[in-house]
Design an enzyme around this catalytic site. Structure first.
Site, PDB file in Angstrom:
ATOM      1  N   HIS A   1     -68.844-101.050   3.987  1.00 39.04           N
ATOM      2  CA  HIS A   1     -67.816-100.844   5.002  1.00 39.04           C
ATOM      3  C   HIS A   1     -68.401-100.132   6.217  1.00 39.04           C
ATOM      4  O   HIS A   1     -69.350 -99.351   6.085  1.00 39.04           O
ATOM      5  CB  HIS A   1     -66.672 -99.999   4.427  1.00 39.04           C
ATOM      6  CG  HIS A   1     -66.058-100.580   3.193  1.00 39.04           C
ATOM      7  ND1 HIS A   1     -66.612-100.395   1.943  1.00 39.04           N
ATOM      8  CD2 HIS A   1     -64.949-101.337   3.015  1.00 39.04           C
ATOM      9  CE1 HIS A   1     -65.870-101.033   1.048  1.00 39.04           C
ATOM     10  NE2 HIS A   1     -64.862-101.611   1.661  1.00 39.04           N
TER      11      HIS A   1
ATOM     12  N   HIS B   1     -67.909 -99.270  -6.227  1.00 40.13           N
ATOM     13  CA  HIS B   1     -68.397-100.493  -5.590  1.00 40.13           C
ATOM     14  C   HIS B   1     -69.869-100.668  -5.965  1.00 40.13           C
ATOM     15  O   HIS B   1     -70.741-100.084  -5.334  1.00 40.13           O
ATOM     16  CB  HIS B   1     -68.314-100.396  -4.057  1.00 40.13           C
ATOM     17  CG  HIS B   1     -66.927-100.372  -3.511  1.00 40.13           C
ATOM     18  ND1 HIS B   1     -66.358-101.452  -2.880  1.00 40.13           N
ATOM     19  CD2 HIS B   1     -65.997 -99.404  -3.480  1.00 40.13           C
ATOM     20  CE1 HIS B   1     -65.140-101.149  -2.494  1.00 40.13           C
ATOM     21  NE2 HIS B   1     -64.892 -99.909  -2.843  1.00 40.13           N
TER      22      HIS B   1
ATOM     23  N   TYR C   1     -67.104 -97.690   7.742  1.00 41.15           N
ATOM     24  CA  TYR C   1     -66.906 -96.236   7.647  1.00 41.15           C
ATOM     25  C   TYR C   1     -68.018 -95.525   6.860  1.00 41.15           C
ATOM     26  O   TYR C   1     -68.147 -94.312   6.910  1.00 41.15           O
ATOM     27  CB  TYR C   1     -65.532 -95.886   7.046  1.00 41.15           C
ATOM     28  CG  TYR C   1     -65.279 -96.383   5.634  1.00 41.15           C
ATOM     29  CD1 TYR C   1     -65.893 -95.796   4.539  1.00 41.15           C
ATOM     30  CD2 TYR C   1     -64.407 -97.435   5.404  1.00 41.15           C
ATOM     31  CE1 TYR C   1     -65.673 -96.247   3.247  1.00 41.15           C
ATOM     32  CE2 TYR C   1     -64.168 -97.898   4.119  1.00 41.15           C
ATOM     33  CZ  TYR C   1     -64.802 -97.297   3.050  1.00 41.15           C
ATOM     34  OH  TYR C   1     -64.575 -97.761   1.784  1.00 41.15           O
ATOM     35  N   GLU C   2     -68.835 -96.305   6.138  1.00 36.64           N
ATOM     36  CA  GLU C   2     -69.948 -95.692   5.413  1.00 36.64           C
ATOM     37  C   GLU C   2     -71.077 -95.331   6.368  1.00 36.64           C
ATOM     38  O   GLU C   2     -72.035 -94.663   5.978  1.00 36.64           O
ATOM     39  CB  GLU C   2     -70.464 -96.645   4.334  1.00 36.64           C
ATOM     40  CG  GLU C   2     -69.446 -96.859   3.216  1.00 36.64           C
ATOM     41  CD  GLU C   2     -69.896 -97.906   2.221  1.00 36.64           C
ATOM     42  OE1 GLU C   2     -70.812 -97.625   1.441  1.00 36.64           O
ATOM     43  OE2 GLU C   2     -69.330 -99.014   2.229  1.00 36.64           O
TER      44      GLU C   2
ATOM     45  N   SER D   1     -61.694-104.285  -4.040  1.00 42.82           N
ATOM     46  CA  SER D   1     -61.557-103.199  -5.017  1.00 42.82           C
ATOM     47  C   SER D   1     -60.828-103.665  -6.266  1.00 42.82           C
ATOM     48  O   SER D   1     -59.815-104.355  -6.172  1.00 42.82           O
ATOM     49  CB  SER D   1     -60.741-102.048  -4.427  1.00 42.82           C
ATOM     50  OG  SER D   1     -61.259-101.659  -3.208  1.00 42.82           O
TER      51      SER D   1
ATOM     52  N   ASN E   1     -50.775-100.783  -2.468  1.00 46.17           N
ATOM     53  CA  ASN E   1     -49.874 -99.653  -2.175  1.00 46.17           C
ATOM     54  C   ASN E   1     -49.078-100.012  -0.932  1.00 46.17           C
ATOM     55  O   ASN E   1     -49.485-100.901  -0.182  1.00 46.17           O
ATOM     56  CB  ASN E   1     -50.705 -98.388  -1.873  1.00 46.17           C
ATOM     57  CG  ASN E   1     -51.688 -98.609  -0.743  1.00 46.17           C
ATOM     58  OD1 ASN E   1     -52.760 -99.195  -0.933  1.00 46.17           O
ATOM     59  ND2 ASN E   1     -51.315 -98.191   0.433  1.00 46.17           N
TER      60      ASN E   1
ATOM     61  N   MET F   1     -59.538-101.843   5.286  1.00 45.29           N
ATOM     62  CA  MET F   1     -60.737-101.345   5.970  1.00 45.29           C
ATOM     63  C   MET F   1     -61.926-102.312   5.879  1.00 45.29           C
ATOM     64  O   MET F   1     -63.075-101.922   6.069  1.00 45.29           O
ATOM     65  CB  MET F   1     -61.141 -99.983   5.384  1.00 45.29           C
ATOM     66  CG  MET F   1     -60.041 -98.939   5.458  1.00 45.29           C
ATOM     67  SD  MET F   1     -60.501 -97.444   4.577  1.00 45.29           S
ATOM     68  CE  MET F   1     -58.892 -96.631   4.394  1.00 45.29           C
ATOM     69  N   SER F   2     -61.659-103.570   5.548  1.00 42.93           N
ATOM     70  CA  SER F   2     -62.766-104.545   5.431  1.00 42.93           C
ATOM     71  C   SER F   2     -62.307-105.875   6.047  1.00 42.93           C
ATOM     72  O   SER F   2     -61.421-105.892   6.885  1.00 42.93           O
ATOM     73  CB  SER F   2     -63.117-104.737   3.951  1.00 42.93           C
ATOM     74  OG  SER F   2     -62.019-105.260   3.241  1.00 42.93           O
TER      75      SER F   2
ATOM     76  N   HIS G   1     -57.040 -92.779  -3.139  1.00 34.59           N
ATOM     77  CA  HIS G   1     -58.018 -93.799  -3.523  1.00 34.59           C
ATOM     78  C   HIS G   1     -57.807 -94.176  -4.999  1.00 34.59           C
ATOM     79  O   HIS G   1     -57.921 -95.343  -5.380  1.00 34.59           O
ATOM     80  CB  HIS G   1     -59.427 -93.245  -3.294  1.00 34.59           C
ATOM     81  CG  HIS G   1     -60.533 -94.217  -3.581  1.00 34.59           C
ATOM     82  ND1 HIS G   1     -60.636 -95.435  -2.948  1.00 34.59           N
ATOM     83  CD2 HIS G   1     -61.578 -94.152  -4.445  1.00 34.59           C
ATOM     84  CE1 HIS G   1     -61.706 -96.077  -3.408  1.00 34.59           C
ATOM     85  NE2 HIS G   1     -62.283 -95.322  -4.321  1.00 34.59           N
TER      86      HIS G   1
ATOM     87  N   ALA H   1     -58.231-105.061  -1.239  1.00 32.06           N
ATOM     88  CA  ALA H   1     -57.030-104.294  -1.527  1.00 32.06           C
ATOM     89  C   ALA H   1     -56.531-103.798  -0.178  1.00 32.06           C
ATOM     90  O   ALA H   1     -57.335-103.404   0.669  1.00 32.06           O
ATOM     91  CB  ALA H   1     -57.357-103.126  -2.439  1.00 32.06           C
TER      92      ALA H   1
END
Ligand code: HPA
Length: 274
Positions: free
Chosen positions: A84, A62, A86-87, A31, A236, A212-213, A248, A114
């Site tokens: 990802h 993205h 989660y998609e 990201s 963060n 998450m990746s 986000h 990120a």
């Protein structure tokens, strides 16, 4: 024929219709880093949607494209935009792009992302070299029949992040006075951020950053024998640890702010891989 294998070959043939470029290394942009692809000596581009069966990201911010080109003497393929789990994609689709990079010829892989900081010594905007990873919260990308041509059924994960590539990353960061932390990356399923209780658990497990990746991509790449280097931008502090509420937008904002330093690091690093 195995469907996972067939899909990869189909995407590979689609690329070869457009370019005969053989990359030495692959780079996955996290990201906020998408612009990096515009800074290289570009030879050609292939949109993800030009390859039938290739997973196309649905996440805002993205875009999806392979960018082929050179940094110094090094031929590189850049994945501008990743997908990802989660998609809703099968885990085998999530790692298809990385496998495709290897199929095109890339022997080395640089993974960026990120991530939320779990280590209380970290600050948002810093970078972390990934030393090792925890992927146990997701299915393995190697689930299903093993494709012997790609790698062994039971690949070891010791040394998944290549020592020599990591040392070079540290050297380049030092040269540019860019602070580079080191730690363990934990991959979660997402898309929700962690609860503060989960953050505590990940810290107890030894995690330094959470995202998450990346970890599943590293497993698939390792299976195929690629040498890997990974760097997280700590966009963060993880839930309950930071001073600003997690969103986000905030993650994107800090990642963008850190992007110039990240790009400088990556550019020199890749040049030195040659
Ligand atoms: N958690 C999970 N994934 C992330 C985070 C986080 O705090 N920040 C960026 N990606």
């Amino acid at each position: 024929m195995n469907q996972v294998y067939q899909k990869l070959e189909q995407c590979f043939q689609a690329i070869r219709k457009k370019t005969d470029f053989i990359p030495q290394a692959g780079l996955v942009l996290g990201s906020g880093l998408g612009d990096f692809a515009e800074q290289i000596d570009i030879a050609c581009r292939v949109d993800y949607k030009e390859m039938e069966g290739f997973p196309v990201s649905t996440v805002e911010g993205h875009s999806g494209q392979f960018v082929f080109g050179r940094i110094g003497d090094v031929r590189i393929v850049i994945m501008k935009g990743r997908v990802h789990h989660y998609e809703g994609y099968e885990i085998s689709d999530v790692v298809l792009p990385v496998r495709l990079m290897k199929r095109m010829g890339a022997e080395r892989l640089i993974l960026t992302n990120a991530a939320g900081g779990l280590n209380p010594g970290f600050k948002a905007g810093e970078f972390m070299l990934i030393k090792d990873q925890i992927s146990s919260f997701l299915p393995s990308p190697l689930t299903g029949p093993n494709i012997e041509e790609w790698g062994p059924r039971f690949p070891p994960m010791e040394g998944i992040y290549d020592e020599e590539m990591s040392v070079l990353m540290k050297d380049v960061a030092e040269k540019f006075d860019i602070p580079l932390r080191e730690g363990i990356y934990v991959q979660t399923q997402g898309p929700n951020y962690e609860s503060p209780a989960e953050v505590k658990m990940y810290r107890l497990l030894g995690g330094d950053a959470v995202g998450m990746s990346t970890a599943v991509e590293a497993i698939a790449a390792r299976h195929m024998g690629m040498r890997i280097c990974g760097v997280s931008c700590i966009s963060n502090m993880a839930s309950g640890m930071g001073t600003v509420p997690l969103s986000h937008e905030e993650v994107g904002r800090i990642a963008k702010e850190a992007a110039p330093a990240f790009q400088k690091l990556l550019k020199e690093y890749i040049r030195k891989l040659g």
